[in-house]
Design a protein around this motif. Structure first.
Motif, short mmCIF file in Angstrom:
data_model
loop_
_atom_site.label_atom_id
_atom_site.label_comp_id
_atom_site.label_asym_id
_atom_site.label_seq_id
_atom_site.Cartn_x
_atom_site.Cartn_y
_atom_site.Cartn_z
N PRO A 1 23.86 33.70 -40.58
CA PRO A 1 24.65 34.83 -41.07
C PRO A 1 25.87 34.42 -41.87
O PRO A 1 26.32 35.15 -42.73
N VAL B 1 21.55 40.72 -45.85
CA VAL B 1 21.55 40.69 -44.39
C VAL B 1 20.19 40.20 -43.89
O VAL B 1 19.16 40.42 -44.53
N HIS C 1 21.26 39.23 -36.54
CA HIS C 1 22.63 39.65 -36.83
C HIS C 1 22.65 40.91 -37.67
O HIS C 1 21.62 41.34 -38.21
N LEU D 1 25.47 42.72 -40.72
CA LEU D 1 26.51 42.30 -41.65
C LEU D 1 27.41 43.49 -41.95
O LEU D 1 26.91 44.58 -42.26
N ALA E 1 29.66 38.75 -40.23
CA ALA E 1 28.43 38.93 -39.46
C ALA E 1 28.73 39.24 -38.01
O ALA E 1 29.70 38.76 -37.43
N ARG F 1 26.64 38.69 -34.64
CA ARG F 1 25.44 38.01 -34.16
C ARG F 1 25.02 38.56 -32.79
O ARG F 1 25.85 39.02 -32.00
#
Length: 514
Positions: free
Chosen positions: A364, A393, A402, A404, A417, A419
């Motif tokens: 990410p 993303v 993840h 974004l 990001a 996660r």
């Protein structure tokens, strides 16, 4: 020959923008916070994994692309992963709007897309407006084929008869059916987005049926079979694009034109995206012009580099890459396609933003700031160049899961990001895996057998041993997984650890394959 075509397809399917981590500093007033989510690819409960009859849903193709099949844990816990990422993103980042950038389904099955919209519409997420952008997997078998027989085999394998060769089953979505579902879902957020001053319009109408299913034939439809939407307020114009808008135009710009001809029964449309001139014209006509400039944001499933008019014909354009991003130069034959786009952005004083998915980008931190430079060839000016900020993303199911979050400012944009498992939680996941292996080792006789076991984790479908399995092995592993989660009373974080670890195992194995 088949191996050669699969290799070519894999390159095109996984190719995306060159993205680098952004050091770009925000400038100007913050206008909007946008969360991006994509590529959950829920797997049909009716489908039979690993059935080799389909080119796009077999172990051999999975060795090439790594997105054809997944571990049992990824399929069984994809809903959990999406729900956790939504919850974490909304609670920690408080976005103004969420854009789901397509591929919620794996093979365009009804029992893939309906559960996806059920999760997105759950009460705890209801205060945040969510808009969905169509992806290729949302109505194409394995994201690529429109062949009716193959589509039915992927969505309803137990109901295969003569009728299933010519008519889509109730569980196989046509493009129009998928569009209708998306339209109904998106309109649930129209009132919510109005609190930010946005107005919303899309192109859904009764006439779309004829465009997508001419003479009752359900395939991709023509160039006017698309689903696009336009949102605008005093500060922003947001264009939601259908980048799998195939038709007669798109075949002219395909890198694999010959492959499409040779393997027409499978249909290779999904290996790249396309936006027809008719879609650009609709957006141009519906757009509300103001006396002052506004930030322009384009959102599509495919990244610009994978969309036909941006660069799927190496003979008719030149691509140059570097630290500053990707430069794409068109020749005259593309003018018909790009002219509507340039008519939209030509008077914009600020750099337009392009949001996309499809690449399943693994890390990410690499989903950030990049430039795309586009030269518009015209009789008057052959050196006109426009830049875009682009953000891409990854997946909520594939490693590294993840979302974004984009902070859109007056003259800049930055990203961060969210996660599923952050660095501080990875040790917890490691401890859990050791605990699971120890538990299965001590209770191996209580777990149903699977064909190949590279480790104790194979019993619960956390390894790539599925590539040698039969359908019965998959079912046994799914039952074992359910049994394990019950026996160990796994909490939400621990379930997230399961899908995170399984996805990482698959990603590591694919890296070795290459």
């Amino acid at each position: 020959m088949l191996k050669l075509v699969l290799c070519l397809v894999s390159i095109l399917m996984l190719h995306g923008c060159s993205l680098v981590k952004s050091n770009f500093q925000p400038k100007g007033q913050k206008l909007l916070k946008i969360a991006l989510i994509a590529d959950s690819q829920f797997f049909s409960k009716q489908a039979r994994p690993f059935r080799p009859k389909s080119l796009w849903n077999s172990q051999s193709s999975d060795f090439i692309t790594n997105v054809t099949l997944r571990t049992v844990v990824q399929n069984e816990l994809s809903e959990h992963s999406l729900r956790e990422l939504l919850k974490n993103t909304i609670e920690n980042k408080q976005p103004d709007i969420i854009l789901y950038l397509g591929d919620g389904a794996n093979s365009g099955c009804r029992d893939e897309l309906e559960p996806l919209f059920k999760v997105l519409g759950e009460h705890e997420f209801s205060s945040t407006p969510i808009f969905y952008v169509l992806g290729n997997h949302d109505y194409l078998g394995a994201g690529n084929t429109s062949n009716i027989s193959t589509r039915n085999m992927l969505c309803t394998p137990d109901v295969m008869d003569d009728l299933s060769k010519t008519t889509l089953s109730s569980n196989s979505l046509s493009k129009y059916s998928a569009i209708k579902m998306i339209h109904n879902f998106n309109y649930r957020s129209v009132d919510k987005i109005s609190t930010l001053g946005f107005e919303y319009v899309d192109n859904y109408s009764d006439s779309l049926v004829e465009a997508c299913e001419k003479n009752g034939v359900v395939q991709h439809g023509e160039s006017d079979c698309f689903y696009a939407a336009y949102l605008e307020n005093d500060f922003i114009e947001l264009f939601l694009l259908d980048s799998s808008n195939y038709g007669n135009e798109s075949i002219l710009y395909s890198k694999v034109k010959q492959a499409v001809i040779e393997f027409k029964d499978h249909s290779f449309s999904g290996i790249s995206g396309f936006i027809s001139s008719k879609q650009w014209e609709w957006l141009t006509n519906v757009r509300k012009k103001r006396a002052f400039n506004r930030r322009m944001v384009f959102a599509s499933h495919y990244p610009p580099s994978d969309i036909g008019i941006f660069g799927n014909n190496t003979k008719s354009m030149t691509v140059k890459g570097g630290k500053r991003g990707r430069a794409i130069y068109f020749n005259k034959q593309h003018n018909k396609m790009v002219k509507p786009l340039f008519s939209l952005i030509k008077n914009s004083s600020d750099m337009p933003v392009w949001l996309s998915a499809h690449t399943h980008v693994r890390q990410p931190e690499l989903s950030g700031f990049a430039n795309i430079l586009v030269r518009n060839y015209t009789a008057k000016d052959r050196r006109k160049v426009r830049k875009f900020h682009t953000f891409n993303v990854g997946s909520t199911t594939d490693y590294d899961q993840h979302t974004l979050v984009i902070d859109l400012h007056e003259i800049s944009a930055t990203s961060q990001a969210v996660r599923l498992i952050d660095e501080s939680q990875e040790s917890t996941c490691g401890d859990l895996i050791l605990r699971i292996e120890k538990h299965i080792s001590a209770n191996e006789e209580k777990y149903m057998p699977v064909k190949t076991k590279s480790s104790y984790l194979s019993y619960v479908g956390m390894t790539t041993d599925y590539r040698t399995w039969e359908y019965g092995d998959y079912i046994n592993a799914a039952k074992n997984l359910k049994n394990l989660m019950t026996k160990l009373e796994l909490n939400r974080l621990e379930k997230s650890c399961l899908i995170y670890t399984a996805a990482k195992n698959e990603d590591d194995a694919f890296s070795l394959d290459k």
